[in-house]
Design a protein around this motif. Structure first.
Motif, PDB file in Angstrom:
ATOM      1  N   LYS A  27      -3.915  -9.921 -12.889  1.00 30.05           N
ATOM      2  CA  LYS A  27      -2.596 -10.526 -12.632  1.00 30.05           C
ATOM      3  C   LYS A  27      -1.751  -9.638 -11.720  1.00 30.05           C
ATOM      4  O   LYS A  27      -1.090 -10.115 -10.792  1.00 30.05           O
ATOM      5  CB  LYS A  27      -1.864 -10.746 -13.952  1.00 30.05           C
ATOM      6  N   ILE A  28      -1.803  -8.327 -12.003  1.00 32.84           N
ATOM      7  CA  ILE A  28      -1.057  -7.374 -11.171  1.00 32.84           C
ATOM      8  C   ILE A  28      -1.577  -7.403  -9.743  1.00 32.84           C
ATOM      9  O   ILE A  28      -0.804  -7.403  -8.775  1.00 32.84           O
ATOM     10  CB  ILE A  28      -1.150  -5.953 -11.754  1.00 32.84           C
ATOM     11  N   ALA A  29      -2.921  -7.445  -9.611  1.00 30.11           N
ATOM     12  CA  ALA A  29      -3.518  -7.483  -8.273  1.00 30.11           C
ATOM     13  C   ALA A  29      -3.072  -8.730  -7.523  1.00 30.11           C
ATOM     14  O   ALA A  29      -2.725  -8.671  -6.330  1.00 30.11           O
ATOM     15  CB  ALA A  29      -5.045  -7.446  -8.399  1.00 30.11           C
ATOM     16  N   ILE A  30      -3.061  -9.896  -8.217  1.00 29.80           N
ATOM     17  CA  ILE A  30      -2.631 -11.148  -7.571  1.00 29.80           C
ATOM     18  C   ILE A  30      -1.174 -11.044  -7.111  1.00 29.80           C
ATOM     19  O   ILE A  30      -0.828 -11.421  -5.985  1.00 29.80           O
ATOM     20  CB  ILE A  30      -2.818 -12.329  -8.544  1.00 29.80           C
ATOM     21  N   SER A  31      -0.317 -10.503  -7.990  1.00 32.90           N
ATOM     22  CA  SER A  31       1.109 -10.382  -7.665  1.00 32.90           C
ATOM     23  C   SER A  31       1.317  -9.483  -6.454  1.00 32.90           C
ATOM     24  O   SER A  31       2.080  -9.817  -5.529  1.00 32.90           O
ATOM     25  CB  SER A  31       1.857  -9.832  -8.874  1.00 32.90           C
ATOM     26  N   ARG A  32       0.589  -8.317  -6.434  1.00 28.04           N
ATOM     27  CA  ARG A  32       0.769  -7.380  -5.318  1.00 28.04           C
ATOM     28  C   ARG A  32       0.237  -7.968  -4.012  1.00 28.04           C
ATOM     29  O   ARG A  32       0.845  -7.801  -2.941  1.00 28.04           O
ATOM     30  CB  ARG A  32       0.037  -6.077  -5.621  1.00 28.04           C
ATOM     31  N   ILE A  33      -0.891  -8.667  -4.096  1.00 26.20           N
ATOM     32  CA  ILE A  33      -1.474  -9.247  -2.880  1.00 26.20           C
ATOM     33  C   ILE A  33      -0.536 -10.306  -2.296  1.00 26.20           C
ATOM     34  O   ILE A  33      -0.297 -10.358  -1.076  1.00 26.20           O
ATOM     35  CB  ILE A  33      -2.866  -9.844  -3.181  1.00 26.20           C
ATOM     36  N   LEU A  34       0.006 -11.174  -3.183  1.00 31.52           N
ATOM     37  CA  LEU A  34       0.956 -12.195  -2.703  1.00 31.52           C
ATOM     38  C   LEU A  34       2.189 -11.540  -2.076  1.00 31.52           C
ATOM     39  O   LEU A  34       2.691 -11.994  -1.032  1.00 31.52           O
ATOM     40  CB  LEU A  34       1.368 -13.091  -3.871  1.00 31.52           C
ATOM     41  N   GLN A  35       2.655 -10.471  -2.703  1.00 28.43           N
ATOM     42  CA  GLN A  35       3.820  -9.758  -2.180  1.00 28.43           C
ATOM     43  C   GLN A  35       3.531  -9.194  -0.798  1.00 28.43           C
ATOM     44  O   GLN A  35       4.357  -9.293   0.127  1.00 28.43           O
ATOM     45  CB  GLN A  35       4.207  -8.648  -3.152  1.00 28.43           C
ATOM     46  N   GLU A  36       2.337  -8.618  -0.626  1.00 35.45           N
ATOM     47  CA  GLU A  36       1.981  -8.026   0.668  1.00 35.45           C
ATOM     48  C   GLU A  36       1.776  -9.102   1.721  1.00 35.45           C
ATOM     49  O   GLU A  36       2.092  -8.904   2.912  1.00 35.45           O
ATOM     50  CB  GLU A  36       0.732  -7.158   0.506  1.00 35.45           C
ATOM     51  N   LEU A  37       1.260 -10.283   1.288  1.00 37.57           N
ATOM     52  CA  LEU A  37       1.147 -11.397   2.238  1.00 37.57           C
ATOM     53  C   LEU A  37       2.530 -11.823   2.727  1.00 37.57           C
ATOM     54  O   LEU A  37       2.727 -12.110   3.924  1.00 37.57           O
ATOM     55  CB  LEU A  37       0.429 -12.578   1.568  1.00 37.57           C
ATOM     56  N   MET A  38       3.471 -11.846   1.785  1.00 36.89           N
ATOM     57  CA  MET A  38       4.823 -12.260   2.155  1.00 36.89           C
ATOM     58  C   MET A  38       5.476 -11.228   3.076  1.00 36.89           C
ATOM     59  O   MET A  38       6.151 -11.594   4.052  1.00 36.89           O
ATOM     60  CB  MET A  38       5.669 -12.455   0.893  1.00 36.89           C
ATOM     61  N   VAL A  39       5.291  -9.950   2.774  1.00 35.49           N
ATOM     62  CA  VAL A  39       5.846  -8.896   3.628  1.00 35.49           C
ATOM     63  C   VAL A  39       5.253  -8.973   5.023  1.00 35.49           C
ATOM     64  O   VAL A  39       5.956  -8.875   6.043  1.00 35.49           O
ATOM     65  CB  VAL A  39       5.599  -7.502   3.005  1.00 35.49           C
ATOM     66  N   ASN A  40       3.932  -9.170   5.074  1.00 34.42           N
ATOM     67  CA  ASN A  40       3.232  -9.279   6.358  1.00 34.42           C
ATOM     68  C   ASN A  40       3.754 -10.479   7.145  1.00 34.42           C
ATOM     69  O   ASN A  40       3.956 -10.416   8.365  1.00 34.42           O
ATOM     70  CB  ASN A  40       1.728  -9.412   6.104  1.00 34.42           C
ATOM     71  N   MET A  41       3.974 -11.589   6.415  1.00 34.46           N
ATOM     72  CA  MET A  41       4.498 -12.797   7.061  1.00 34.46           C
ATOM     73  C   MET A  41       5.905 -12.550   7.619  1.00 34.46           C
ATOM     74  O   MET A  41       6.216 -12.921   8.760  1.00 34.46           O
ATOM     75  CB  MET A  41       4.522 -13.938   6.028  1.00 34.46           C
ATOM     76  N   LYS A  42       6.756 -11.907   6.821  1.00 32.81           N
ATOM     77  CA  LYS A  42       8.146 -11.669   7.216  1.00 32.81           C
ATOM     78  C   LYS A  42       8.232 -10.774   8.443  1.00 32.81           C
ATOM     79  O   LYS A  42       9.063 -11.005   9.341  1.00 32.81           O
ATOM     80  CB  LYS A  42       8.901 -11.048   6.047  1.00 32.81           C
ATOM     81  N   LYS A  43       7.350  -9.763   8.492  1.00 30.87           N
ATOM     82  CA  LYS A  43       7.427  -8.777   9.574  1.00 30.87           C
ATOM     83  C   LYS A  43       6.788  -9.273  10.859  1.00 30.87           C
ATOM     84  O   LYS A  43       7.276  -8.971  11.954  1.00 30.87           O
ATOM     85  CB  LYS A  43       6.745  -7.475   9.148  1.00 30.87           C
ATOM     86  N   HIS A  44       5.699 -10.064  10.764  1.00 29.17           N
ATOM     87  CA  HIS A  44       4.902 -10.330  11.964  1.00 29.17           C
ATOM     88  C   HIS A  44       4.754 -11.800  12.313  1.00 29.17           C
ATOM     89  O   HIS A  44       4.497 -12.132  13.476  1.00 29.17           O
ATOM     90  CB  HIS A  44       3.488  -9.748  11.792  1.00 29.17           C
ATOM     91  N   SER A  45       4.941 -12.702  11.331  1.00 22.42           N
ATOM     92  CA  SER A  45       4.521 -14.070  11.553  1.00 22.42           C
ATOM     93  C   SER A  45       5.542 -14.949  12.266  1.00 22.42           C
ATOM     94  O   SER A  45       5.184 -15.815  13.050  1.00 22.42           O
ATOM     95  CB  SER A  45       4.152 -14.707  10.203  1.00 22.42           C
TER      96      SER A  45
END
Length: 489
Positions: free
Chosen positions: A402-420
């Motif tokens: 669950k922690i891994a899923i939460s962190r991965i989603l968070q990093e996807l969102m950060v990546n999206m916010k910064k670059h997408s």
């Protein structure tokens, strides 16, 4: 056994038995010569004279002793007499008689045999005077040596000799041969003596001798047939017993081999078992270390990312605020307001960093915390859509995942916010009996795969590997960004 069969008149059986002895001689010349001599005797009695001579000659070549050679040569001469080749028989027997062997070895018995056969050959050739002298001399030697059995042949030869000259003397010699043969139970010689007595044609006694002949002949046929059957049964029983013993020996050998193989297999099994235990222990240790390494790498990357973020986003701003406070008069209201705004902005970003890395609720509020985290990226310009989050039975999934899923989603969102620069993000959750599936899609500007910014993506890959999941990225310039996550339950 072949010799016993010949004594009992079973000459065909004798040949069969003696042939069975051939594989055992192993090219031993003396044994092979004895076998050939025995085959010669059988063929002579069966009137296969040419075959008999052939075997006798092989015996002569095989015997190493002069006595053995002499015996077989004498047998050849006897066959010559049966074939009426008297000249050949005489030449051969005279050559044997002239040899010094007989005198030197004092083998009078052998000398009497040769003298008797040579005299009989002379008789058949018509040389009566010389014939009688040799046959009579042979009989006297046999009497002196008490060669009772040998004397039967002398009496028979003399009976044949007198059958054309003096019937009374012929009968006397034939009866002498008959009586000795009866005493020694030598049936063939008894029959031969009776034949001479019958051929002498005494009208008063003819019937008596004929009756004796037929009675004896019928009796001996029955006895010999019984012997053949009995001998065949003994051989069969012996062979059967031998085969059974061989079978038991093979079974015993097979059992021993089976036990040896079983013992060997047990040893191999133990070795393989120990090897597998060691291998499993090594693999468990390896994967534990590997997972620890992945977890360490993930933690290290997270710490590095936080440190970089603090350095890049906060350190410079704090430095500028300090410089601003030192250079500007804080007594002025607008300066004070400006400073407070800067500090509030820094505080907001600190809270953001803290929130990104704070403790994740993995209990009953897990889905709510995921929604809250994702909602923070919702703005007027960007819409975050989450589907099927509640359809997954999160209670069956352990906290680490669950922690891994939460962190991965968070990093996807950060990546999206910064670059997408995306204005629409869709995150779809799904599950099957074995896995949790997450499909991420945004309509951002995308990029070439070879030019993807790897830091955030590497963090995601490390996290997913730590829980034995997979993550696949798909992006092209102008076509947005996609990520497909699969994680075992």
């Amino acid at each position: 056994m072949a010799c016993i069969q010949q004594v009992n008149g079973d000459y065909y059986g004798s040949k069969e038995t003696v042939t069975e002895a051939l594989p055992y001689v192993k090219k031993n010349a003396q044994y092979l010569a004895s076998i050939n001599n025995r085959l010669g005797i059988a063929d002579k009695e069966l009137s296969l004279y040419d075959d008999a001579i052939l075997y006798y000659k092989k015996a002569v070549d095989g015997y190493t002793s002069p006595a053995g050679k002499q015996m077989s040569l004498n047998n050849i001469a006897v066959v010559y007499i049966q074939q009426k080749k008297y000249d050949k028989a005489i030449i051969l027997l005279e050559s044997l008689l002239n040899k010094k062997l007989l005198k030197e070895e004092a083998e009078e018995a052998k000398e009497s045999i040769i003298l008797d056969n040579l005299g009989y050959a002379y008789f058949k050739k018509g040389m009566d005077e010389k014939a009688f002298r040799l046959m009579d001399e042979a009989l006297q030697i046999r009497k002196d040596d008490k060669d009772t059995y040998g004397s039967i042949e002398s009496y028979l030869h003399l009976a044949d000799y007198y059958s054309k000259k003096d019937l009374q003397k012929s009968d006397e010699n034939a009866l002498a041969a008959y009586n000795i043969a009866t005493k020694l139970n030598s049936v063939d010689e008894r029959l031969e003596a009776l034949q001479i007595l019958i051929s002498n044609n005494h009208s008063s006694q003819d019937t008596k001798y004929v009756q004796k002949y037929f009675t004896l002949n019928d009796s001996i046929i029955k006895i010999r047939n019984n012997f053949k059957n009995k001998f065949a049964k003994i051989k069969y029983d012996s062979k059967k017993e031998k085969d059974e013993n061989e079978k038991l020996r093979l079974e015993k050998a097979e059992n021993q081999l089976f036990l040896q193989r079983a013992k060997y297999m047990r040893i191999v099994f133990v070795i393989v078992f120990v090897f597998l235990v060691i291998l499993i222990a090594i693999l468990i240790r390896y994967y534990k270390n590997k997972n620890k390494a992945i977890e360490f790498k993930t933690s290290y990357n997270t710490e590095t990312r936080i440190a970089k973020k603090i350095h890049d986003e906060l350190a410079n701003d704090v430095f500028h605020v300090i410089a601003f406070a030192e250079s500007q008069p804080l007594s002025q209201e607008n300066t004070k307001e400006n400073l407070l705004q800067k500090l509030d902005d820094i505080y907001g970003r600190v809270r953001g960093i803290s929130k990104e890395n704070n403790k994740i609720d993995t209990g009953v509020d897990f889905t709510r915390s995921i929604k809250e985290m994702l909602s923070t990226y919702n703005t007027r310009e960007r819409n975050i859509m989450v589907t099927n989050l509640e359809s997954v039975n999160w209670e069956t999934i352990d906290d680490v995942k669950k922690i891994a899923i939460s962190r991965i989603l968070q990093e996807l969102m950060v990546n999206m916010k910064k670059h997408s620069e995306a204005n629409l993000v869709v995150i779809k959750f799904d599950s099957d009996p074995k896995s949790v599936l997450i499909n991420y899609t945004d309509n951002g500007k995308g990029c070439e795969k070879t030019k993807m910014i790897k830091n955030g993506l590497q963090n995601m890959e490390s996290r997913i590997q730590a829980v034995k999941g997979t993550i696949d990225f798909d992006t092209e310039p102008g076509k947005g960004f996609k990520a497909k996550i699969s994680m075992p339950k």
